[in-house]
Scaffold this motif. Structure first.
Motif, PDB file in Angstrom:
ATOM      1  N   LEU A  10       0.682  -1.118   0.120  1.00  0.00           N
ATOM      2  CA  LEU A  10       0.570   0.143   0.234  1.00  0.00           C
ATOM      3  C   LEU A  10       0.830   1.384  -0.403  1.00  0.00           C
ATOM      4  CD1 LEU A  10      -2.954  -0.886   3.243  1.00  0.00           C
ATOM      5  CD2 LEU A  10      -2.696  -1.198   0.042  1.00  0.00           C
ATOM      6  N   THR A  12       0.214   5.341  -0.174  1.00  0.00           N
ATOM      7  CA  THR A  12      -0.806   5.669   0.749  1.00  0.00           C
ATOM      8  C   THR A  12      -0.618   7.583   1.056  1.00  0.00           C
ATOM      9  OG1 THR A  12      -1.844   5.192   2.898  1.00  0.00           O
ATOM     10  CG2 THR A  12      -1.943   3.730   1.393  1.00  0.00           C
ATOM     11  N   SER A  13      -1.337   8.070   0.955  1.00  0.00           N
ATOM     12  CA  SER A  13      -1.870   9.419   2.660  1.00  0.00           C
ATOM     13  C   SER A  13      -1.882   8.921   3.676  1.00  0.00           C
ATOM     14  CB  SER A  13      -2.997  10.080   2.212  1.00  0.00           C
ATOM     15  OG  SER A  13      -4.011   9.983   2.252  1.00  0.00           O
ATOM     16  N   GLY A  16      -4.482   6.826   4.265  1.00  0.00           N
ATOM     17  CA  GLY A  16      -5.050   5.937   3.956  1.00  0.00           C
ATOM     18  C   GLY A  16      -5.549   5.935   1.899  1.00  0.00           C
ATOM     19  N   ARG A  17      -5.818   6.599   1.264  1.00  0.00           N
ATOM     20  CA  ARG A  17      -5.929   6.917   0.294  1.00  0.00           C
ATOM     21  C   ARG A  17      -4.817   7.342  -0.721  1.00  0.00           C
ATOM     22  NH1 ARG A  17     -11.513   7.238   0.756  1.00  0.00           N
ATOM     23  NH2 ARG A  17     -11.598   7.367   2.855  1.00  0.00           N
ATOM     24  N   ILE A  18      -5.092   6.248  -2.037  1.00  0.00           N
ATOM     25  CA  ILE A  18      -3.673   6.566  -2.534  1.00  0.00           C
ATOM     26  C   ILE A  18      -4.485   6.708  -4.324  1.00  0.00           C
ATOM     27  CG2 ILE A  18      -3.621   3.695  -2.243  1.00  0.00           C
ATOM     28  CD1 ILE A  18      -5.819   2.593  -4.688  1.00  0.00           C
ATOM     29  N   SER A  25      -2.806  10.609  -8.857  1.00  0.00           N
ATOM     30  CA  SER A  25      -1.521   9.235  -7.991  1.00  0.00           C
ATOM     31  C   SER A  25      -0.072   9.339  -7.687  1.00  0.00           C
ATOM     32  CB  SER A  25      -2.588   7.761  -7.624  1.00  0.00           C
ATOM     33  OG  SER A  25      -1.548   7.022  -9.236  1.00  0.00           O
ATOM     34  N   GLY A 155      -8.482  -0.930  -4.717  1.00  0.00           N
ATOM     35  CA  GLY A 155      -8.737  -0.728  -3.483  1.00  0.00           C
ATOM     36  C   GLY A 155      -9.899  -1.956  -3.835  1.00  0.00           C
ATOM     37  N   TRP A 172       3.110  -1.036   3.623  1.00  0.00           N
ATOM     38  CA  TRP A 172       2.596   0.164   4.069  1.00  0.00           C
ATOM     39  C   TRP A 172       3.359   1.246   3.836  1.00  0.00           C
ATOM     40  CZ3 TRP A 172      -2.553   0.770   7.506  1.00  0.00           C
ATOM     41  CH2 TRP A 172      -3.205   1.744   6.957  1.00  0.00           C
ATOM     42  N   ARG A 174       3.645   4.786   3.210  1.00  0.00           N
ATOM     43  CA  ARG A 174       3.049   6.694   4.608  1.00  0.00           C
ATOM     44  C   ARG A 174       3.016   7.965   4.223  1.00  0.00           C
ATOM     45  NH1 ARG A 174      -1.050   6.223   9.342  1.00  0.00           N
ATOM     46  NH2 ARG A 174       1.014   5.518  10.253  1.00  0.00           N
ATOM     47  N   PRO A 185     -10.003   5.138  -1.557  1.00  0.00           N
ATOM     48  CA  PRO A 185      -8.965   4.517  -0.619  1.00  0.00           C
ATOM     49  C   PRO A 185      -8.689   3.399  -1.377  1.00  0.00           C
ATOM     50  CG  PRO A 185     -12.107   3.756  -0.844  1.00  0.00           C
ATOM     51  CD  PRO A 185     -11.125   5.170  -2.305  1.00  0.00           C
ATOM     52  N   SER A 186      -7.662   3.321  -0.290  1.00  0.00           N
ATOM     53  CA  SER A 186      -6.574   2.124  -0.342  1.00  0.00           C
ATOM     54  C   SER A 186      -6.965   0.493  -0.819  1.00  0.00           C
ATOM     55  CB  SER A 186      -5.479   2.021   0.098  1.00  0.00           C
ATOM     56  OG  SER A 186      -6.001   1.937   1.280  1.00  0.00           O
TER      57      SER A 186
END
Length: 220
Positions: A10, A12-13, A16-18, A25, A155, A172, A174, A185-186
């Motif tokens: 993952l 992500t931000s 948890g956003r991709i 992205s 996702g 993960w 981040r 969302p991821s």
């Protein structure tokens, strides 16, 4: 026959956003994180994404490391109806490694034929509740001798594998940004009614990569 070991990556931000609501992205995480992802790819026998990610990102999915890996991972796309257009970076790099598109057994036969004519390998498995049965796809890869799979999105695929308890490790990455509730969302909906139903994880490593955090988790 056991399924392959599955690592879900993952990027992500903090929330948890991709991607943003518009789908932007590139790049959420920094260069150090992206370099580690290349090493994860090089260590895997197969890299798997969903068709939505293939369309949105037009990825190559090759491991770009120095020195280059002795063998590129098998690049796998789960595409229920075999609807992926036979063009883009995946199809332009067959000379560097194979691409396998796994669809549903009752998917579009004509579309499947076009993908094969363009040079892709294809296979069919059962249809699951949402698209291709991801567990059946993993069983197929195991039958081909694949023991280590890196899953890179999106996702819906992540949710399908997590919901089936088919993920062994999370990597993960981040970035220190927040994209908000309208970001993508991821992990898609898991439809959990109780906290006790949530997949539990044990953190085994935490590292700083420039401005990013890299967290590793194994199943609790």
């Amino acid at each position: 026959m056991s399924r392959p070991h599955v690592t879900l990556k993952l990027a992500t931000s903090l929330d948890g956003r991709i991607a943003t609501a518009s789908g932007e992205s590139r790049w959420i995480t920094g260069e150090e994180s992206r370099a580690e992802v290349q090493r994860l790819r090089a260590a895997a026998q197969a890299v798997m994404i969903g068709a939505g990610t293939a369309r949105a990102d037009d990825p190559e999915l090759l491991a770009r490391t120095e020195p280059p890996p002795r063998r590129q991972p098998l690049r796998v796309v789960l595409d229920t109806e075999f609807s992926l257009p036979p063009r883009g970076r995946l199809f332009a790099s067959f000379d560097r490694g194979p691409v396998l598109i796994i669809g549903a057994a009752d998917g579009d036969a004509a579309a499947r034929g076009k993908l094969e004519a363009a040079g892709a390998q294809t296979a069919a498995v059962a249809r699951g509740p949402v698209g291709v049965d991801a567990e059946a796809a993993l069983d197929l890869l195991a039958s081909e001798g694949i023991e280590r799979v890196l899953v890179e999105g999106g996702g819906v695929l992540a949710a399908s594998l997590l919901g089936a308890d088919a993920v062994d490790r999370l990597e993960w990455f981040r970035a220190p940004i927040v994209l908000g509730g309208d970001g993508r969302p991821s992990v898609a909906a898991l439809e959990l009614a109780r906290l006790a139903e949530a997949p539990a994880w044990r953190r085994v490593a935490l590292r700083e990569l420039g401005p990013d955090l890299w967290e590793s988790y194994e199943r609790g």
